[in-house]
Design an enzyme around this catalytic site. Structure first.
Site, PDB file in Angstrom:
ATOM      1  N   SER A 137      74.329  68.001  16.124  1.00 38.60           N
ATOM      2  CA  SER A 137      74.169  66.568  15.878  1.00 38.60           C
ATOM      3  C   SER A 137      75.109  66.096  14.782  1.00 38.60           C
ATOM      4  O   SER A 137      75.416  66.843  13.854  1.00 38.60           O
ATOM      5  CB  SER A 137      72.722  66.289  15.440  1.00 38.60           C
ATOM      6  OG  SER A 137      72.590  64.980  14.932  1.00 38.60           O
TER       7      SER A 137
ATOM      8  N   TYR B 128      65.598  68.144   9.404  1.00 38.70           N
ATOM      9  CA  TYR B 128      66.005  68.227  10.818  1.00 38.70           C
ATOM     10  C   TYR B 128      67.495  68.577  10.907  1.00 38.70           C
ATOM     11  O   TYR B 128      67.878  69.517  11.585  1.00 38.70           O
ATOM     12  CB  TYR B 128      65.727  66.906  11.551  1.00 38.70           C
ATOM     13  CG  TYR B 128      66.562  66.762  12.797  1.00 38.70           C
ATOM     14  CD1 TYR B 128      67.684  65.931  12.812  1.00 38.70           C
ATOM     15  CD2 TYR B 128      66.278  67.507  13.929  1.00 38.70           C
ATOM     16  CE1 TYR B 128      68.478  65.828  13.945  1.00 38.70           C
ATOM     17  CE2 TYR B 128      67.070  67.414  15.065  1.00 38.70           C
ATOM     18  CZ  TYR B 128      68.177  66.576  15.060  1.00 38.70           C
ATOM     19  OH  TYR B 128      68.967  66.486  16.170  1.00 38.70           O
TER      20      TYR B 128
ATOM     21  N   LYS C 205      69.791  72.081  12.263  1.00 39.36           N
ATOM     22  CA  LYS C 205      70.980  72.108  13.130  1.00 39.36           C
ATOM     23  C   LYS C 205      72.122  72.850  12.412  1.00 39.36           C
ATOM     24  O   LYS C 205      72.837  73.655  13.006  1.00 39.36           O
ATOM     25  CB  LYS C 205      71.414  70.681  13.470  1.00 39.36           C
ATOM     26  CG  LYS C 205      70.448  69.921  14.343  1.00 39.36           C
ATOM     27  CD  LYS C 205      70.351  70.507  15.754  1.00 39.36           C
ATOM     28  CE  LYS C 205      69.504  69.656  16.666  1.00 39.36           C
ATOM     29  NZ  LYS C 205      69.358  70.247  18.012  1.00 39.36           N
TER      30      LYS C 205
HETATM   31  C1  WQD Z   1      70.436  53.551  14.337  1.00 38.98           C
HETATM   32  C2  WQD Z   1      70.551  52.320  13.453  1.00 38.98           C
HETATM   33  C3  WQD Z   1      68.870  52.181  11.769  1.00 38.98           C
HETATM   34  C4  WQD Z   1      65.474  51.621  14.463  1.00 38.98           C
HETATM   35  C5  WQD Z   1      69.198  59.358  14.389  1.00 38.98           C
HETATM   36  C6  WQD Z   1      69.157  60.750  13.843  1.00 38.98           C
HETATM   37  C7  WQD Z   1      70.266  61.574  14.434  1.00 38.98           C
HETATM   38  C8  WQD Z   1      70.264  61.497  15.937  1.00 38.98           C
HETATM   39  C9  WQD Z   1      70.287  60.052  16.402  1.00 38.98           C
HETATM   40  C10 WQD Z   1      69.195  63.488  16.772  1.00 38.98           C
HETATM   41  C11 WQD Z   1      70.299  52.623  11.988  1.00 38.98           C
HETATM   42  C12 WQD Z   1      68.749  51.029  12.761  1.00 38.98           C
HETATM   43  C13 WQD Z   1      66.747  51.829  13.953  1.00 38.98           C
HETATM   44  C14 WQD Z   1      64.825  50.385  14.240  1.00 38.98           C
HETATM   45  C15 WQD Z   1      66.760  49.610  13.042  1.00 38.98           C
HETATM   46  N1  WQD Z   1      69.137  62.166  16.465  1.00 38.98           N
HETATM   47  N2  WQD Z   1      67.376  50.832  13.263  1.00 38.98           N
HETATM   48  N3  WQD Z   1      65.504  49.410  13.543  1.00 38.98           N
HETATM   49  O1  WQD Z   1      69.386  57.038  12.372  1.00 38.98           O
HETATM   50  O2  WQD Z   1      71.732  56.760  13.339  1.00 38.98           O
HETATM   51  O3  WQD Z   1      70.377  58.731  13.981  1.00 38.98           O
HETATM   52  O4  WQD Z   1      69.160  59.391  15.794  1.00 38.98           O
HETATM   53  O5  WQD Z   1      70.119  64.218  16.732  1.00 38.98           O
HETATM   54  O6  WQD Z   1      70.079  62.905  14.033  1.00 38.98           O
HETATM   55  O7  WQD Z   1      69.360  60.682  12.450  1.00 38.98           O
HETATM   56  O8  WQD Z   1      69.736  56.502  14.829  1.00 38.98           O
HETATM   57  O9  WQD Z   1      68.646  54.923  16.347  1.00 38.98           O
HETATM   58  O10 WQD Z   1      67.330  55.793  14.350  1.00 38.98           O
HETATM   59  O11 WQD Z   1      69.195  54.170  14.009  1.00 38.98           O
HETATM   60  O12 WQD Z   1      67.342  48.724  12.410  1.00 38.98           O
HETATM   61  O13 WQD Z   1      63.656  50.140  14.666  1.00 38.98           O
HETATM   62  O14 WQD Z   1      69.554  51.382  13.852  1.00 38.98           O
HETATM   63  O15 WQD Z   1      68.641  51.726  10.445  1.00 38.98           O
HETATM   64  O16 WQD Z   1      71.150  51.804  11.214  1.00 38.98           O
HETATM   65  P1  WQD Z   1      70.328  57.185  13.508  1.00 38.98           P
HETATM   66  P2  WQD Z   1      68.634  55.342  14.925  1.00 38.98           P
END
Ligand code: WQD
Length: 338
Positions: free
Chosen positions: A124, A148, A152
């Site tokens: 990841s 997490y 990885k």
């Molecule tokens: C994306 C953006 C949030 C939800 C995570 C894991 C990573 C991988 C992918 C496994 C961010 C914003 C989110 C919400 C929001 N997973 N957001 N409101 O955090 O980049 O990555 O998922 O491998 O390891 O860390 O993805 O989709 O959670 O967030 O504003 O209800 O959307 O702050 O900027 P992220 P995400």
């Protein structure tokens, strides 16, 4: 090839199983179904007209794992199985290390004992952590900032050490960014348990009426519209990347790392507005405080995968949202609708 896909009934796993079958591979799936439904594989069989052998096995059950490899010889493994919620991992680090790291060690020991030494590992972008400038490049020092991500990282280190100690191994470490979208049929897709942690499945549940509104975690970042930037990648492009990596390591000994990303940073509001275009109307949202641990921005330098694998993303953010919406609209409760 005969390929065992661990975690193959999950979101990325099921799309990769479909792509493997369509590329002519034979596929078995190992999954403990703690975070997924076997319905996804039934639908993959329906879509491809091909059958998948399924084993409900937990990677922590070494006896069952060895029995599986003894009873059903495979040529390679694509390893998705693992817990993946960043927030949950900070509350339950021991569960995450045991499930993800011990489970992987059990898998590798069983593979080695049965002469299977070709593996594609689902890593990841989170391993890069916040200390690296973006776009992220494979040779950068890694250093995740959550348990997490550290599972990885540790698994990448284990696989690197294994490849260095035994030249018979063929190992691909795939660092993917933000997988979204669904197979264009709308029959398989992302079906998170409980409240979605990730942006697009949450937006999709707002659009289908399961959630009241999207909370945008922060609009005060130093970015064009103030919301955080991420590299979103269509799950079908991601599945193609796994098959391309498998084909590469099938003919190359050693340990290889590739980013699987688009190289494009999109903001939270970009994604929301793209999803609105797919749905055909505005969706309710509220700007709230930043989520602890979030980075303002990152995306991939995807040039190594293009150079080595001839792979790059092909789908736009609008296509990702259109396909994600078709899945959610047709399956408002996910696989529970089945
Ligand atoms: C994306 C953006 C949030 C939800 C995570 C894991 C990573 C991988 C992918 C496994 C961010 C914003 C989110 C919400 C929001 N997973 N957001 N409101 O955090 O980049 O990555 O998922 O491998 O390891 O860390 O993805 O989709 O959670 O967030 O504003 O209800 O959307 O702050 O900027 P992220 P995400």
């Amino acid at each position: 090839m005969k390929v065992l896909v661990t975690g193959g009934s999950g979101y990325i796993g099921s799309h990769t199983v479909l792509t493997l079958l369509e590329a002519g591979h034979e596929v078995s799936v190992l999954d403990n179904l703690v975070n997924s439904s076997a319905e996804s594989l039934r639908r993959v069989e329906e879509l491809t007209g091909k059958s998948v052998t399924f084993h409900q096995v937990d990677l922590l059950d070494e006896a069952a794992l060895n029995e599986l490899f003894a009873s059903e010889p495979v040529d390679a493994v694509i390893h998705f199985a693992g817990l993946k919620a960043v927030g949950e991992s900070t509350q339950q680090p021991l569960r995450y290390y045991h499930n993800n790291v011990t489970g992987t060690i059990n898998l590798l020991r069983a593979m080695d004992a049965h002469g299977v030494r070709t593996i594609v590992f689902s890593s990841s972008a989170t391993v890069y952590g916040g200390q690296n400038p973006y776009p992220y490049i494979e040779k950068m020092e890694i250093g995740s900032d959550n348990p997490y991500g550290r599972t990885k990282e540790h698994i990448e280190d284990i696989l690197s050490d294994l490849g260095a100690a035994d030249a018979r191994w063929r190992i691909a470490l795939l660092r993917y960014f933000n997988p979204v979208g669904a197979h264009p049929s709308g029959r398989i897709g992302e079906d998170p348990l409980g409240i979605p942690n990730n942006l697009v499945p949450f937006i999709a549940q707002v659009a289908v009426g399961r959630r009241e509104k999207l909370m945008v975690f922060g609009a005060d970042y130093d970015t064009p519209d103030g919301t955080a930037l991420r590299d979103y990648i269509h799950v079908m492009d991601l599945a193609d990347g796994h098959v391309a990596a498998l084909d590469y390591v099938a003919s190359h000994l050693g340990v290889f790392r590739w980013n699987l990303g688009s190289g494009i940073g999109s903001s939270v509001l970009d994604v929301l507005h793209s999803f609105e275009r797919a749905v055909g109307h505005e969706l309710p949202y509220e700007i709230t405080a930043r989520r602890p641990g979030d980075l303002p921005a990152f995306w991939a330098d995807p040039s190594a995968a293009l150079a080595d694998l001839g792979w790059s993303t092909t789908k736009t953010l609008d296509q990702m949202c259109e396909d994600h919406w078709r899945w959610q609209k047709n399956n408002p409760q996910g696989y529970q609708d089945a």
